[in-house]
Write a protein that holds these residues in place. Structure first.
Motif, PDB file in Angstrom:
ATOM      1  N   ALA A  94      -0.477   1.807   9.564  1.00 18.10           N
ATOM      2  CA  ALA A  94      -0.791   3.234   9.545  1.00 18.10           C
ATOM      3  C   ALA A  94       0.382   4.060  10.062  1.00 18.10           C
ATOM      4  CB  ALA A  94      -2.046   3.502  10.362  1.00 18.10           C
ATOM      5  N   ARG A  95       1.067   3.569  11.087  1.00 17.76           N
ATOM      6  CA  ARG A  95       2.245   4.280  11.591  1.00 17.76           C
ATOM      7  C   ARG A  95       3.346   4.331  10.526  1.00 17.76           C
ATOM      8  NH1 ARG A  95       1.007   1.329  16.365  1.00 17.76           N
ATOM      9  NH2 ARG A  95       2.659  -0.182  15.914  1.00 17.76           N
ATOM     10  N   SER A  96       3.525   3.237   9.810  1.00 19.61           N
ATOM     11  CA  SER A  96       4.541   3.212   8.752  1.00 19.61           C
ATOM     12  C   SER A  96       4.193   4.186   7.636  1.00 19.61           C
ATOM     13  CB  SER A  96       4.672   1.789   8.183  1.00 19.61           C
ATOM     14  OG  SER A  96       5.165   0.891   9.159  1.00 19.61           O
ATOM     15  N   ALA A  97       2.910   4.298   7.316  1.00 22.44           N
ATOM     16  CA  ALA A  97       2.487   5.247   6.283  1.00 22.44           C
ATOM     17  C   ALA A  97       2.742   6.680   6.716  1.00 22.44           C
ATOM     18  CB  ALA A  97       1.017   5.034   5.955  1.00 22.44           C
ATOM     19  N   GLU A  98       2.509   6.960   7.998  1.00 22.21           N
ATOM     20  CA  GLU A  98       2.817   8.293   8.535  1.00 22.21           C
ATOM     21  C   GLU A  98       4.299   8.589   8.373  1.00 22.21           C
ATOM     22  OE1 GLU A  98       1.089  10.722   9.806  1.00 22.21           O
ATOM     23  OE2 GLU A  98      -0.886   9.923  10.369  1.00 22.21           O
ATOM     24  N   GLU A  99       5.130   7.627   8.727  1.00 24.78           N
ATOM     25  CA  GLU A  99       6.578   7.821   8.628  1.00 24.78           C
ATOM     26  C   GLU A  99       7.015   8.011   7.188  1.00 24.78           C
ATOM     27  OE1 GLU A  99       8.068   4.325  10.479  1.00 24.78           O
ATOM     28  OE2 GLU A  99       7.436   4.917  12.506  1.00 24.78           O
ATOM     29  N   ALA A 100       6.294   7.365   6.255  1.00 18.34           N
ATOM     30  CA  ALA A 100       6.644   7.473   4.839  1.00 18.34           C
ATOM     31  C   ALA A 100       6.056   8.720   4.186  1.00 18.34           C
ATOM     32  CB  ALA A 100       6.158   6.229   4.097  1.00 18.34           C
ATOM     33  N   GLY A 101       5.213   9.446   4.909  1.00 21.65           N
ATOM     34  CA  GLY A 101       4.637  10.669   4.377  1.00 21.65           C
ATOM     35  C   GLY A 101       3.495  10.463   3.404  1.00 21.65           C
ATOM     36  N   VAL A 102       2.835   9.289   3.456  1.00 21.56           N
ATOM     37  CA  VAL A 102       1.749   9.010   2.509  1.00 21.56           C
ATOM     38  C   VAL A 102       0.447   8.659   3.227  1.00 21.56           C
ATOM     39  CG1 VAL A 102       3.278   8.310   0.628  1.00 21.56           C
ATOM     40  CG2 VAL A 102       2.482   6.585   2.291  1.00 21.56           C
ATOM     41  N   ALA A 103       0.337   9.005   4.492  1.00 21.33           N
ATOM     42  CA  ALA A 103      -0.846   8.626   5.266  1.00 21.33           C
ATOM     43  C   ALA A 103      -2.134   9.134   4.631  1.00 21.33           C
ATOM     44  CB  ALA A 103      -0.726   9.151   6.699  1.00 21.33           C
ATOM     45  N   ALA A 140       0.830  -1.206   0.000  1.00 20.32           N
ATOM     46  CA  ALA A 140       0.000   0.000   0.000  1.00 20.32           C
ATOM     47  C   ALA A 140       0.865   1.256   0.000  1.00 20.32           C
ATOM     48  CB  ALA A 140      -0.934  -0.015   1.202  1.00 20.32           C
ATOM     49  N   ILE A 141       1.918   1.260   0.788  1.00 27.23           N
ATOM     50  CA  ILE A 141       2.799   2.428   0.852  1.00 27.23           C
ATOM     51  C   ILE A 141       3.523   2.628  -0.477  1.00 27.23           C
ATOM     52  CG2 ILE A 141       4.915   3.297   1.946  1.00 27.23           C
ATOM     53  CD1 ILE A 141       3.841   2.006   4.565  1.00 27.23           C
ATOM     54  N   TRP A 142       3.969   1.540  -1.103  1.00 31.99           N
ATOM     55  CA  TRP A 142       4.625   1.636  -2.411  1.00 31.99           C
ATOM     56  C   TRP A 142       3.676   2.236  -3.446  1.00 31.99           C
ATOM     57  CZ3 TRP A 142       3.807  -0.742  -7.229  1.00 31.99           C
ATOM     58  CH2 TRP A 142       4.842  -0.621  -8.147  1.00 31.99           C
ATOM     59  N   LEU A 143       2.434   1.760  -3.458  1.00 33.83           N
ATOM     60  CA  LEU A 143       1.450   2.290  -4.394  1.00 33.83           C
ATOM     61  C   LEU A 143       1.184   3.773  -4.123  1.00 33.83           C
ATOM     62  CD1 LEU A 143      -1.033  -0.723  -4.405  1.00 33.83           C
ATOM     63  CD2 LEU A 143       0.227   0.116  -6.403  1.00 33.83           C
ATOM     64  N   ASP A 182      -6.451   4.623   2.884  1.00 35.27           N
ATOM     65  CA  ASP A 182      -7.590   4.391   3.772  1.00 35.27           C
ATOM     66  C   ASP A 182      -7.466   2.972   4.304  1.00 35.27           C
ATOM     67  OD1 ASP A 182     -10.033   4.251   5.082  1.00 35.27           O
ATOM     68  OD2 ASP A 182     -11.199   3.976   3.242  1.00 35.27           O
ATOM     69  N   TRP A 183      -7.148   2.844   5.596  1.00 34.21           N
ATOM     70  CA  TRP A 183      -6.972   1.531   6.211  1.00 34.21           C
ATOM     71  C   TRP A 183      -8.320   1.028   6.712  1.00 34.21           C
ATOM     72  CZ3 TRP A 183      -2.181  -0.115   5.270  1.00 34.21           C
ATOM     73  CH2 TRP A 183      -1.166   0.845   5.127  1.00 34.21           C
ATOM     74  N   GLN A 184      -8.720  -0.167   6.315  1.00 33.22           N
ATOM     75  CA  GLN A 184     -10.009  -0.721   6.710  1.00 33.22           C
ATOM     76  C   GLN A 184      -9.834  -2.155   7.221  1.00 33.22           C
ATOM     77  OE1 GLN A 184     -13.087  -0.461   3.737  1.00 33.22           O
ATOM     78  NE2 GLN A 184     -12.616   1.658   3.195  1.00 33.22           N
TER      79      GLN A 184
END
Length: 223
Positions: free
Chosen positions: A89-98, A65-68, A102-104
């Motif tokens: 979700a924490r990893s997405a925040e760190e990657a700047g793509v949060a 998801a983060i790569w996409l 949409d996490w479900q």
């Protein structure tokens, strides 16, 4: 769900529900269970796709998801484990793509994300026990593909080399079996890839192994 990027000691299912199993699997470690990298088949098959809306089924710790999202996709990322969704979700925040993900949480045999998507990706959607109706879920995945969009299904062709008797109750279908199970109308879809492939995977203690997986990539036709 499993992503197959790095695996250690096999857990015992012991009659737990799928949600309990995966919460325990991810909650048992404060470190990443997987590598954090996107799956190699997603990179190979998705790099040339025009970004749009993507659905990542069994997203795990969020590497795909983060790569996409980094490539401009708007991603709906789904997993049965609330524990792993918080970590992703924490990893997405760190990657700047949060803001692009949409996490479900869904038990996909019971509920499924709404909407149509330009890419629906299901990587290693396997789970021990008999509770997950995989074929039903994959048919729902096909129904969620927008006209002109792509369905990408990647699975293991067999158990890991370091654990040849692992999870004997899990059926690992061939790519042709997956295609036949989707029951797609021939005039509505085009098969882009349906085959096995080999990749390198780290096993216990980081030892490298060659593993055979399979990939099915189909495009829904316009009109």
């Amino acid at each position: 769900m499993t992503t197959g990027k790095a695996e250690g000691t096999r857990m015992s299912y012991d009659g737990m529900s799928d949600e309990e199993f995966w919460d325990a699997r991810y909650g048992g470690s404060h470190q990443r269970v997987w590598s954090g990298d996107p799956n190699v088949a997603l990179v190979a098959e998705g790099s040339d796709l025009e970004p749009g809306r993507a659905l990542d089924l069994g997203c795990g710790e969020g590497g795909d998801a983060i790569w996409l999202a980094r490539r401009g996709w708007r991603v709906t990322a789904v997993d049965i484990s609330g524990v792993v969704l918080e970590r992703a979700a924490r990893s997405a925040e760190e990657a700047g793509v949060a803001g692009r993900i949409d996490w479900q949480r869904h038990d996909l045999g019971v509920s499924f994300p709404e909407g149509e998507f330009d890419l629906v990706s299901a990587h290693f959607l396997h789970s021990p026990g008999a509770g997950m109706p995989r074929e039903k879920i994959l048919r729902a995945a096909a129904s969620a593909v927008a006209p002109g969009g792509v369905l990408l299904i990647v699975g293991h062709a067999g158990p890991p080399p370091w654990d040849p008797d692992g999870y004997p109750e899990v059926h690992l279908p061939t790519p042709q079996e997956v295609l036949e199970g989707l029951a797609l109308p021939r005039d509505g879809w085009r098969v882009l890839r349906c085959e096995e492939y080999e990749r390198e995977q780290a096993g216990p203690e980081g030892r490298p192994f060659t593993r055979t997986d399979n990939v099915l990539k189909v495009r829904r036709l316009d009109g």
